[in-house]
Design an enzyme around this catalytic site. Structure first.
Site, PDB file in Angstrom:
ATOM      1  N   GLY A  10       0.829  -1.227   0.000  1.00 55.04           N
ATOM      2  CA  GLY A  10       0.000   0.000   0.000  1.00 55.04           C
ATOM      3  C   GLY A  10       0.846   1.253   0.000  1.00 55.04           C
ATOM      4  N   VAL A  12       1.249   3.755   2.250  1.00 53.70           N
ATOM      5  CA  VAL A  12       2.059   3.971   3.464  1.00 53.70           C
ATOM      6  C   VAL A  12       3.069   2.839   3.627  1.00 53.70           C
ATOM      7  CG1 VAL A  12       1.992   4.080   6.000  1.00 53.70           C
ATOM      8  CG2 VAL A  12       0.322   5.367   4.648  1.00 53.70           C
ATOM      9  N   LYS A  37      -4.305 -11.566  -2.569  1.00 50.60           N
ATOM     10  CA  LYS A  37      -4.054 -11.325  -4.007  1.00 50.60           C
ATOM     11  C   LYS A  37      -2.602 -10.923  -4.281  1.00 50.60           C
ATOM     12  CE  LYS A  37      -5.907  -6.489  -4.532  1.00 50.60           C
ATOM     13  NZ  LYS A  37      -5.125  -5.867  -3.513  1.00 50.60           N
ATOM     14  N   CYS A 126      -2.328  11.287  10.837  1.00 52.47           N
ATOM     15  CA  CYS A 126      -1.271  12.125  10.257  1.00 52.47           C
ATOM     16  C   CYS A 126      -1.429  13.590  10.636  1.00 52.47           C
ATOM     17  CB  CYS A 126      -1.224  11.971   8.743  1.00 52.47           C
ATOM     18  SG  CYS A 126      -2.814  11.790   7.971  1.00 52.47           S
ATOM     19  N   GLN A 153      -5.454  19.196   3.382  1.00 46.04           N
ATOM     20  CA  GLN A 153      -4.887  17.865   3.370  1.00 46.04           C
ATOM     21  C   GLN A 153      -4.627  17.297   1.983  1.00 46.04           C
ATOM     22  OE1 GLN A 153      -7.015  16.835   7.614  1.00 46.04           O
ATOM     23  NE2 GLN A 153      -6.354  15.101   6.395  1.00 46.04           N
ATOM     24  N   GLY A 157      -3.500  11.210   1.516  1.00 41.01           N
ATOM     25  CA  GLY A 157      -4.102  10.722   2.765  1.00 41.01           C
ATOM     26  C   GLY A 157      -5.299   9.824   2.494  1.00 41.01           C
ATOM     27  N   LYS A 205     -10.890  13.488  15.202  1.00 40.61           N
ATOM     28  CA  LYS A 205      -9.625  12.817  15.543  1.00 40.61           C
ATOM     29  C   LYS A 205      -8.638  13.860  16.086  1.00 40.61           C
ATOM     30  CE  LYS A 205      -9.762   9.206  11.928  1.00 40.61           C
ATOM     31  NZ  LYS A 205      -9.202   8.840  10.592  1.00 40.61           N
ATOM     32  N   HIS A 234       0.342  17.472   4.310  1.00 34.83           N
ATOM     33  CA  HIS A 234      -0.776  18.189   4.931  1.00 34.83           C
ATOM     34  C   HIS A 234      -0.283  19.533   5.464  1.00 34.83           C
ATOM     35  CE1 HIS A 234      -3.087  14.658   4.445  1.00 34.83           C
ATOM     36  NE2 HIS A 234      -3.103  14.180   5.678  1.00 34.83           N
ATOM     37  N   ASN A 307       2.582  13.786   5.016  1.00 33.10           N
ATOM     38  CA  ASN A 307       1.638  12.965   5.781  1.00 33.10           C
ATOM     39  C   ASN A 307       1.918  11.471   5.683  1.00 33.10           C
ATOM     40  OD1 ASN A 307       0.615  13.766   3.032  1.00 33.10           O
ATOM     41  ND2 ASN A 307      -0.754  12.053   3.418  1.00 33.10           N
TER      42      ASN A 307
HETATM   43  C1  2RA Z   1      -6.519  11.422   5.553  1.00 39.94           C
HETATM   44  N1  2RA Z   1      -5.640  11.464   7.806  1.00 39.94           N
HETATM   45  O1  2RA Z   1      -5.681  12.277   5.273  1.00 39.94           O
HETATM   46  C2  2RA Z   1      -6.488  10.725   6.893  1.00 39.94           C
HETATM   47  C3  2RA Z   1      -6.103   9.294   6.773  1.00 39.94           C
HETATM   48  N2  2RA Z   1      -4.819   9.108   6.257  1.00 39.94           N
HETATM   49  O2  2RA Z   1      -7.413  11.062   4.783  1.00 39.94           O
END
Ligand code: 2RA
Length: 329
Positions: A10, A12, A37, A126, A153, A157, A205, A234, A307
């Protein structure tokens, strides 16, 4: 030291592998883990090929530490299985962050709270990491009453689907949508889902995680999280109201001396943090530091961080480094 990277294919996960190599993490064996997979695919790490395995195989191979970035559902189901097998999990999903029995860690702030008993450690969101790293020294010295933060952002992300949507929109092509609206030439004030209080999950969050990491429920936080067509990191515009007075020169000196922060602040030569600069770097960049002219005890500043790095992979790996350096693993 055997390290598993769960979610290795992925966005990250790939950055975790890059950062592990860059920081020369003391691993003797790498276990890349992904969904069925991807099992059997080969991952190149520091010139060596490693085959992707599934989650059960990863548990059976008994890594010392497992870095998870595979979504909340996978973490909820599998982190306990890894922990029961004696493996220390550092999880990048939101699954365990607000669990009162789990530590939520930004190493520069609260790694010292970790012990050998911590088998599932939560990596903060993040946008929270870059915010609290900046707030912590200011809170310790001037006592924060209230934080108002607006985030800008990166689409990374959201993930690959969002990056693909923007690329399609650049080309004027229609494709799968990661967002309810076009992101090209747009700003979408909607990160994650809306809650009963008309904030989004992403915004709450910032509120809940900041209080937990600063270990101070009295800190008031209100956030607006906005998605913009940027990929490097971000950005956050932050207004902080303190209990105590402060001198702006002292604030800038304090931030410039805070580990993990680079003060990038000289408007006279157009020097301030930007995602195009922060991308690919591990620090949190702070600038536009100024007294709020509308409030004697308030400060305005601007924070930018990659991020995928300090906001995810690098922070998780710094937690792993702390565990190894302090013989907690
Ligand atoms: C975003 N912080 O940026 C959230 C999850 N990575 O969508």
């Amino acid at each position: 030291m055997k390290i598993a990277v769960v979610g290795a294919t992925g966005m990250v996960g790939k950055v975790m592998l890059k950062v592990l190599a860059e920081r020369n993490f003391p691993l003797t064996e790498l276990i890349p883990v992904a969904s069925e997979k991807s099992v059997g695919k080969e991952i190149d790490f520091k010139g060596k090929k490693y085959k992707v395995v599934n989650l059960q195989t990863a548990v059976d191979l008994q890594p010392d530490i497992a870095l998870f970035s595979a979504g909340g559902d996978t973490s909820k189901e599998w982190a306990p299985k890894f922990a029961e097998a004696g493996i220390t999990v550092i999880d990048n999903s939101s699954a365990w962050r607000m669990d009162p029995t789990k530590k939520l860690v930004v190493p520069e702030i609260n790694a010292s709270s970790l012990s050998q008993e911590d088998k599932i450690i939560a990596n903060p969101n993040c946008s929270t990491i870059q915010l609290v790293l900046t707030l912590k020294p200011l809170h310790d010295k001037y006592k924060i009453k209230r934080v108002i933060v607006s985030t800008y952002q990166s689409i990374t992300g959201t993930g690959v689907k969002a990056v693909q949507q923007l690329e399609n929109e650049y080309k004027g092509e229609q494709g799968e949508m990661a967002y309810p609206y076009p992101i090209h030439r747009n700003a979408i004030p909607h990160c994650d889902v809306f809650l009963e209080n008309d904030y989004t999950k992403e915004e709450m969050k910032l509120t809940h995680e900041t209080k937990k990491i600063l270990n101070d429920n009295s800190v008031l936080v209100s956030a607006t999280a906005v998605r913009i067509p940027v990929v490097g990191g971000h950005s956050e515009s932050v207004n902080i109201e303190f209990e105590n007075d402060f001198e702006i020169t002292d604030v800038k000196k304090l931030l410039s001396e805070t580990p993990g922060i680079t003060l990038q602040d000289n408007p006279s030569v157009n020097t301030y943090p930007m995602p195009i600069y922060a991308e690919g770097k591990n620090d949190v960049f702070v600038g536009r530091v100024r007294k709020d002219h509308s409030h004697a005890k308030a400060l305005q500043l601007w924070i930018v961080a990659d991020n995928l790095r300090k906001g995810a992979a690098t922070n998780a790996i710094q937690i792993a480094e702390y565990l190894v350096e302090n013989k907690l693993r």
